[in-house]
Design a protein around this motif. Sequence first.
Motif, PDB file in Angstrom:
ATOM      1  N   ASN A 295      -8.177   8.302  -0.043  1.00  0.00           N
ATOM      2  CA  ASN A 295      -8.861   9.067  -1.091  1.00  0.00           C
ATOM      3  C   ASN A 295      -8.575  10.555  -1.032  1.00  0.00           C
ATOM      4  O   ASN A 295      -8.596  11.246  -2.062  1.00  0.00           O
ATOM      5  CB  ASN A 295     -10.384   8.851  -0.993  1.00  0.00           C
ATOM      6  N   PHE A 296      -8.305  11.058   0.174  1.00  0.00           N
ATOM      7  CA  PHE A 296      -8.112  12.499   0.341  1.00  0.00           C
ATOM      8  C   PHE A 296      -6.646  12.923   0.240  1.00  0.00           C
ATOM      9  O   PHE A 296      -6.338  14.114   0.326  1.00  0.00           O
ATOM     10  CB  PHE A 296      -8.715  12.963   1.666  1.00  0.00           C
ATOM     11  N   LEU A 297      -5.747  11.971   0.072  1.00  0.00           N
ATOM     12  CA  LEU A 297      -4.353  12.335  -0.187  1.00  0.00           C
ATOM     13  C   LEU A 297      -4.278  12.932  -1.589  1.00  0.00           C
ATOM     14  O   LEU A 297      -4.789  12.353  -2.551  1.00  0.00           O
ATOM     15  CB  LEU A 297      -3.453  11.094  -0.096  1.00  0.00           C
ATOM     16  N   ASP A 298      -3.633  14.101  -1.716  1.00  0.00           N
ATOM     17  CA  ASP A 298      -3.682  14.825  -2.998  1.00  0.00           C
ATOM     18  C   ASP A 298      -2.319  15.306  -3.471  1.00  0.00           C
ATOM     19  O   ASP A 298      -2.230  16.158  -4.371  1.00  0.00           O
ATOM     20  CB  ASP A 298      -4.638  16.014  -2.888  1.00  0.00           C
ATOM     21  N   GLY A 299      -1.250  14.774  -2.880  1.00  0.00           N
ATOM     22  CA  GLY A 299       0.085  15.156  -3.304  1.00  0.00           C
ATOM     23  C   GLY A 299       0.662  16.351  -2.590  1.00  0.00           C
ATOM     24  O   GLY A 299       1.827  16.713  -2.818  1.00  0.00           O
ATOM     25  N   THR A 300      -0.117  16.987  -1.716  1.00  0.00           N
ATOM     26  CA  THR A 300       0.368  18.183  -1.019  1.00  0.00           C
ATOM     27  C   THR A 300       1.208  17.843   0.213  1.00  0.00           C
ATOM     28  O   THR A 300       1.894  18.708   0.751  1.00  0.00           O
ATOM     29  CB  THR A 300      -0.798  19.091  -0.605  1.00  0.00           C
ATOM     30  N   ILE A 301       1.139  16.590   0.682  1.00  0.00           N
ATOM     31  CA  ILE A 301       1.946  16.158   1.824  1.00  0.00           C
ATOM     32  C   ILE A 301       3.174  15.425   1.302  1.00  0.00           C
ATOM     33  O   ILE A 301       3.062  14.483   0.514  1.00  0.00           O
ATOM     34  CB  ILE A 301       1.147  15.232   2.757  1.00  0.00           C
ATOM     35  N   THR A 302       4.348  15.904   1.727  1.00  0.00           N
ATOM     36  CA  THR A 302       5.587  15.221   1.392  1.00  0.00           C
ATOM     37  C   THR A 302       6.036  14.417   2.598  1.00  0.00           C
ATOM     38  O   THR A 302       6.214  14.958   3.698  1.00  0.00           O
ATOM     39  CB  THR A 302       6.680  16.222   0.998  1.00  0.00           C
ATOM     40  N   GLY A 303       6.199  13.117   2.405  1.00  0.00           N
ATOM     41  CA  GLY A 303       6.499  12.233   3.506  1.00  0.00           C
ATOM     42  C   GLY A 303       7.928  11.731   3.497  1.00  0.00           C
ATOM     43  O   GLY A 303       8.858  12.428   3.070  1.00  0.00           O
ATOM     44  N   LYS A 304       8.101  10.520   3.944  1.00  0.00           N
ATOM     45  CA  LYS A 304       9.418   9.912   4.069  1.00  0.00           C
ATOM     46  C   LYS A 304      10.146   9.894   2.723  1.00  0.00           C
ATOM     47  O   LYS A 304       9.538   9.613   1.685  1.00  0.00           O
ATOM     48  CB  LYS A 304       9.277   8.488   4.602  1.00  0.00           C
ATOM     49  N   GLY A 305      11.427  10.219   2.761  1.00  0.00           N
ATOM     50  CA  GLY A 305      12.241  10.159   1.557  1.00  0.00           C
ATOM     51  C   GLY A 305      11.856  11.176   0.503  1.00  0.00           C
ATOM     52  O   GLY A 305      12.223  11.020  -0.668  1.00  0.00           O
ATOM     53  N   GLY A 306      11.110  12.214   0.911  1.00  0.00           N
ATOM     54  CA  GLY A 306      10.679  13.226  -0.055  1.00  0.00           C
ATOM     55  C   GLY A 306       9.577  12.765  -0.990  1.00  0.00           C
ATOM     56  O   GLY A 306       9.292  13.422  -1.992  1.00  0.00           O
ATOM     57  N   VAL A 307       8.922  11.640  -0.660  1.00  0.00           N
ATOM     58  CA  VAL A 307       7.857  11.104  -1.496  1.00  0.00           C
ATOM     59  C   VAL A 307       6.566  11.879  -1.241  1.00  0.00           C
ATOM     60  O   VAL A 307       6.144  12.050  -0.093  1.00  0.00           O
ATOM     61  CB  VAL A 307       7.623   9.608  -1.208  1.00  0.00           C
ATOM     62  N   ALA A 308       5.945  12.363  -2.316  1.00  0.00           N
ATOM     63  CA  ALA A 308       4.654  13.039  -2.208  1.00  0.00           C
ATOM     64  C   ALA A 308       3.554  11.987  -2.146  1.00  0.00           C
ATOM     65  O   ALA A 308       3.528  11.059  -2.953  1.00  0.00           O
ATOM     66  CB  ALA A 308       4.444  13.968  -3.393  1.00  0.00           C
ATOM     67  N   TYR A 309       2.658  12.155  -1.194  1.00  0.00           N
ATOM     68  CA  TYR A 309       1.582  11.188  -1.016  1.00  0.00           C
ATOM     69  C   TYR A 309       0.360  11.602  -1.832  1.00  0.00           C
ATOM     70  O   TYR A 309      -0.349  12.546  -1.482  1.00  0.00           O
ATOM     71  CB  TYR A 309       1.228  11.054   0.456  1.00  0.00           C
ATOM     72  N   HIS A 310       0.158  10.887  -2.911  1.00  0.00           N
ATOM     73  CA  HIS A 310      -0.983  11.127  -3.792  1.00  0.00           C
ATOM     74  C   HIS A 310      -2.132  10.185  -3.421  1.00  0.00           C
ATOM     75  O   HIS A 310      -1.973   9.287  -2.591  1.00  0.00           O
ATOM     76  CB  HIS A 310      -0.575  10.923  -5.250  1.00  0.00           C
TER      77      HIS A 310
END
Length: 354
Positions: A295-310
Motif C-alpha cells: 500500500n505504501f509503494l508510491d512509484g518513487t522506488i525504481t527496482g529491477k529492470g528500471g521498473v517503478a514500484y507503484h
Amino acid sequence: MNVTKQFYGKTHDGVAVDLYTLQNDHGGVVSITNYGGIIVSWHVPDRHGKFDDILLGFETFEGFLGEHPYFGALIGRYGNRIEQGKFTLNGVEYTLAKNNGHNHLHGGLKGFDKVVWKATEVRRADGVGVELHYLSKDGEEGYPGNLNVTVVYVFTNDQALKIEYTATTDNDTVLNLTNHAYFNLCGALSGKNVLGHELTIQADAFTPGDAGLIPTGEIRSVKGTPMDFTKPAPIGARIKEDYEPLHLAGGYDHNYVLNKSDQALTLAAQVYEPTSGRVMEVHTTEPGIQLYTGNFLDGTITGKGGVAYHQHSGFCLETQHFPNSPNRPNFPSTTLKPGETYTQTTIYTFSVKK
C-alpha cells in the motif's frame, strides 16, 4: 543441485558482503545475501516453462543499502509493530525506537535486515542452501538478552524454499522473526500489479488495528467482510470497499489468525496468478500471517529492470506471531526464556496450474 558464493559488495562501513546462488535440478534459482538475510531474487517457471524473477527488489547491492521497505529481508528482533515502542517484561519497562510514527516496527533503526550475518553453505539430501548466524547483544535496539539466532534457507527440487529459524537467549526477551519478501507472480519485470492474484488464507479471523495499525486486542471474524479469503478471491476484488480496517491501512496490512491450535507445519495461504499459471503455497508453524499489499509503494522506488514500484506492485505473506503481542496478554506469547529454544519453520512452494 548446487550452491555458489560470490562477492556482492561492501556496506557503508566497509564490511564485505556475499551473494549465495542456490540452483535446483529443474532450472529454479534463488539468490540470497548475508546482508540482512535478503532473498535477492527467485526465478520460477510459468505454465509454459518460462522462468521469471517473482521478487521485488534491486539489480545491485547498492539498492539494498539505501532506504527501502524491507524487500526480501529477515526481520527481527520483532517483526511487525510494538505500540509506542514500549513493552514490560518481568516488571521492567523496555523502550525501543519509534521508527513508524509513534510505534516500533520490524526491530528498530538497525534491525536484523541491516546487519551482516555469518554465512555457511548448506548441502543436504533434500536441497542446498545457506545458514546464517547472528549474535544480537543484550540491549541492542533496546531489547534484553544476548540472543543467538540461526536462520537456514534450503532450496529444493520441488521449487520450495524452506526457512528454518532457531534462537536462544541468556535473559528473558521477546522475539518474532519473519521474512519480508514482496512477491509478484506475474514477474518482477512485468510492471503489473498483484490485484488480480487469487488468494486463499486459512484463517477465520483477523486482528483489526487502530490508525497506527496496532491491533486493538480484538480477534474478529472475517465472515461477511472484505477480509474473508477462506475461499479464493482476487486480492483487489474488495480492496476498495467501505470497511474501516481497509481505510486505515490503505488496503490490506493485517494479521490473520490461522486456523490452528498448535505449532504443527500447516498450510496457511495459497496464491494463484491466472495469466502465468503460477501457484504459491505457504506452510508455517506460526499462529499468524500478515497480508500486506504494498500500500505504501508510491512509484518513487525504481527496482529491477528500471521498473517503478507503484501501489500494489507486490504482496507479502509474512508468517509471524501477532503484532504488539508483548502488550496483549490475550495473544500467543512471544516471550523467550533462557533454556528454551525458539523455533519457526516456513516453506514457500511454487507450482503451476495448466
